[in-house]
Design a protein around this motif. Structure first.
Motif, PDB file in Angstrom:
ATOM      1  N   UNK A   7       7.747   2.459  -1.199  1.00 53.40           N
ATOM      2  CA  UNK A   7       7.300   1.758  -0.003  1.00 53.40           C
ATOM      3  C   UNK A   7       5.958   2.262   0.491  1.00 53.40           C
ATOM      4  N   UNK A   8       5.709   2.054   1.781  1.00 53.75           N
ATOM      5  CA  UNK A   8       4.465   2.482   2.428  1.00 53.75           C
ATOM      6  C   UNK A   8       4.775   3.601   3.410  1.00 53.75           C
TER       7      UNK A   8
ATOM      8  N   UNK B 202       0.820  -1.216   0.000  1.00 55.71           N
ATOM      9  CA  UNK B 202       0.000   0.000   0.000  1.00 55.71           C
ATOM     10  C   UNK B 202       0.850   1.260   0.000  1.00 55.71           C
ATOM     11  N   UNK B 203       0.334   2.308  -0.626  1.00 55.58           N
ATOM     12  CA  UNK B 203       1.090   3.561  -0.720  1.00 55.58           C
ATOM     13  C   UNK B 203       1.229   4.250   0.628  1.00 55.58           C
ATOM     14  N   UNK B 204       0.226   4.099   1.497  1.00 56.18           N
ATOM     15  CA  UNK B 204       0.287   4.796   2.782  1.00 56.18           C
ATOM     16  C   UNK B 204      -0.641   4.120   3.772  1.00 56.18           C
TER      17      UNK B 204
ATOM     18  N   UNK C 265      14.059   7.982  -1.183  1.00 53.80           N
ATOM     19  CA  UNK C 265      13.536   7.129  -2.246  1.00 53.80           C
ATOM     20  C   UNK C 265      14.237   5.782  -2.205  1.00 53.80           C
ATOM     21  N   UNK C 266      13.477   4.698  -2.357  1.00 49.43           N
ATOM     22  CA  UNK C 266      13.985   3.334  -2.251  1.00 49.43           C
ATOM     23  C   UNK C 266      14.444   2.985  -0.832  1.00 49.43           C
ATOM     24  N   UNK C 267      14.174   3.857   0.157  1.00 48.87           N
ATOM     25  CA  UNK C 267      14.644   3.615   1.524  1.00 48.87           C
ATOM     26  C   UNK C 267      16.131   3.278   1.519  1.00 48.87           C
ATOM     27  N   UNK C 268      16.897   4.069   0.794  1.00 45.13           N
ATOM     28  CA  UNK C 268      18.300   3.734   0.520  1.00 45.13           C
ATOM     29  C   UNK C 268      19.141   3.611   1.777  1.00 45.13           C
ATOM     30  N   UNK C 269      20.158   2.736   1.664  1.00 44.72           N
ATOM     31  CA  UNK C 269      21.158   2.607   2.714  1.00 44.72           C
ATOM     32  C   UNK C 269      21.032   1.325   3.502  1.00 44.72           C
ATOM     33  N   UNK C 270      22.144   0.562   3.590  1.00 43.85           N
ATOM     34  CA  UNK C 270      22.129  -0.658   4.381  1.00 43.85           C
ATOM     35  C   UNK C 270      21.899  -0.368   5.857  1.00 43.85           C
TER      36      UNK C 270
ATOM     37  N   UNK D 283       8.275   2.547   4.706  1.00 47.24           N
ATOM     38  CA  UNK D 283       8.786   1.197   4.884  1.00 47.24           C
ATOM     39  C   UNK D 283       8.780   0.484   3.535  1.00 47.24           C
ATOM     40  N   UNK D 284       9.933  -0.046   3.154  1.00 47.47           N
ATOM     41  CA  UNK D 284      10.099  -0.694   1.846  1.00 47.47           C
ATOM     42  C   UNK D 284      10.328  -2.193   2.011  1.00 47.47           C
ATOM     43  N   UNK D 285       9.494  -2.976   1.350  1.00 54.18           N
ATOM     44  CA  UNK D 285       9.678  -4.427   1.314  1.00 54.18           C
ATOM     45  C   UNK D 285      10.624  -4.774   0.165  1.00 54.18           C
ATOM     46  N   UNK D 286      11.575  -5.659   0.434  1.00 53.38           N
ATOM     47  CA  UNK D 286      12.569  -6.025  -0.564  1.00 53.38           C
ATOM     48  C   UNK D 286      12.688  -7.550  -0.628  1.00 53.38           C
TER      49      UNK D 286
END
Length: 422
Positions: free
Chosen positions: A305-306, A194-196, A233-238, A284-287
């Motif tokens: 993500x959401x 979901x978007x939000x 964007x993309x929830x970047x970063x380990x 929150x991004x699911x990967x």
């Protein structure tokens, strides 16, 4: 780790018959107590299906739900009297409507058309079955003849309309298929969420994730599900990883508060945050990361993500559904139920619905499209004769006082409206 680049989800919108979805339902059924109206459908390339939803609608035009996953959307005359059996069949426990009433099985699927070179492309398809006429017991031979003539004329007219519509759409469909074939490398990989969503401090919130890939489960050597939390964007970063299934890692920030499910067989996962705090407000991004027996590796996640919004624990809560599908020309009702007990003493309630083009625009900056109705602890707003221009995110601006306190203004997330067709 190199980030996978992507584009925003794109929707190919279709309301006519396609080769990817075929719905079958009986022409007529005689009513008994209870009665089951069958609906079956076939979907091509099931492994790239992200979402499947089944609804039942009644009458012409199809403005009322006789079955909806959210009971609030079911017509009051049938609320509590219908349910789905075997995934798509309608069980009708009681009926007091007119003879020859028509029931339509509506199926919505979202398919992944993404490739590694052009990720993020999905298609959402809405199809209605041809309809089933419910015959009230005791029908005469005359009524049956009239019904046969009606069905024959309707089928003929539907065929003419279908041919005319397909002639205008076939070129678009062919171009899309050609584009996908030209750019396809090794199949479709998508993650859908979901978007939000919205939650209140101290409560729990669950974010569902669906994913698709063309390969069979037997060809996969290992699969990893990762959750990232970041405003980027993309929830970047380990360093933004809050969960990693391969090493059973939980971020200390969420330790003891995060529950994650991951089901590779059914291609879904979920993130549940317990005892939500204000600092949990982010996206929150699911990967999904897959390693195959042939040595290949693939990975994908949604670009945005959401987005989680966290409201103060003292604010009244409002429950809404995140996404509404509709066909052009239908009337759509937006509704939300307050969950707080203190609203029984609410007074002087005023509500306006606002529309935004994207999920990131705050409700206070949205376009006011009208006043909604407050009744029985719920908000109602109807959009008549929807068109593609109504594709948007919606929210509520509510002014009210509770427990004789001064009047306050609250903002609540409403649904995203997706018009399919036209």
């Amino acid at each position: 780790m190199e980030e996978t680049q992507g584009v925003q989800n794109a929707y190919l919108i279709s309301e006519n018959k396609t080769n990817s979805l075929n719905i079958i339902q009986p022409e007529e059924v005689e009513f008994h107590h209870p009665t089951t109206i069958n609906c079956s459908f076939t979907v091509q390339e099931k492994r790239i299906i992200l979402r499947t939803e089944v609804y039942w609608m009644i009458g012409d035009p199809r403005e009322s739900y006789i079955y909806h996953p959210n009971p609030d959307y079911i017509h009051p005359d049938y609320r509590g009297k219908t349910r789905l059996v075997d995934g798509s069949n309608l069980l009708l426990e009681d009926f007091h409507g007119p003879d020859n009433t028509t029931f339509y099985c509506r199926v919505i699927i979202r398919r992944c058309l993404a490739t590694e070179r052009h990720p993020g492309l999905t298609v959402t398809i809405l199809e209605d079955g041809a309809g089933t006429h419910l015959l009230v017991k005791g029908n005469t031979w005359y009524h049956a003849k009239i019904l046969a003539v009606y069905v024959g004329l309707k089928a003929f007219l539907s065929l003419l309309l279908l041919i005319a519509a397909m002639m205008s759409r076939v070129l678009v469909l062919l171009m899309l298929c050609l584009w996908v074939r030209l750019h396809e490398t090794s199949g479709h990989v998508c993650v859908d969420q979901p978007a939000r969503t919205e939650s209140i401090e101290g409560t729990s919130v669950t974010i569902p994730c669906q994913f698709s890939f063309p390969e069979t489960k037997n060809s996969i050597e290992s699969a990893t599900f990762i959750v990232r939390a970041s405003d980027e964007n993309f929830c970047r970063g380990d360093d933004k990883i809050i969960y990693n299934s391969s090493i059973v890692f939980f971020s200390p920030k969420y330790q003891g508060r995060l529950n994650v499910t991951f089901d590779l067989r059914h291609r879904n996962a979920s993130i549940t945050i317990n005892n939500v705090m204000q600092e949990d407000a982010t996206q929150y991004c699911c990967r999904i990361e897959l390693s195959f027996l042939d040595g290949k590796k693939r990975q994908w996640q949604t670009p945005d993500g959401t987005r989680l919004t966290v409201k103060d624990r003292n604010e009244p809560g409002l429950e809404t559904i995140p996404l509404i599908f509709a066909a052009p020309g239908e009337n759509v009702t937006l509704l939300g139920h307050f969950t707080s007990d203190n609203l029984t003493s609410a007074s002087d309630v005023t509500c306006h619905v606002k529309r935004t083009a994207d999920r990131g625009t705050g409700c206070d900056r949205g376009i006011n499209i009208g006043e909604c109705t407050y009744k029985n602890n719920a908000l109602y707003f109807q959009i008549n004769q929807v068109t593609s221009e109504d594709n948007a995110f919606y929210c509520y601006q509510v002014k009210m006082s509770t427990n004789n306190e001064e009047k306050n203004t609250y903002y609540y997330l409403g649904p995203q409206l997706l018009i399919i067709g036209g």
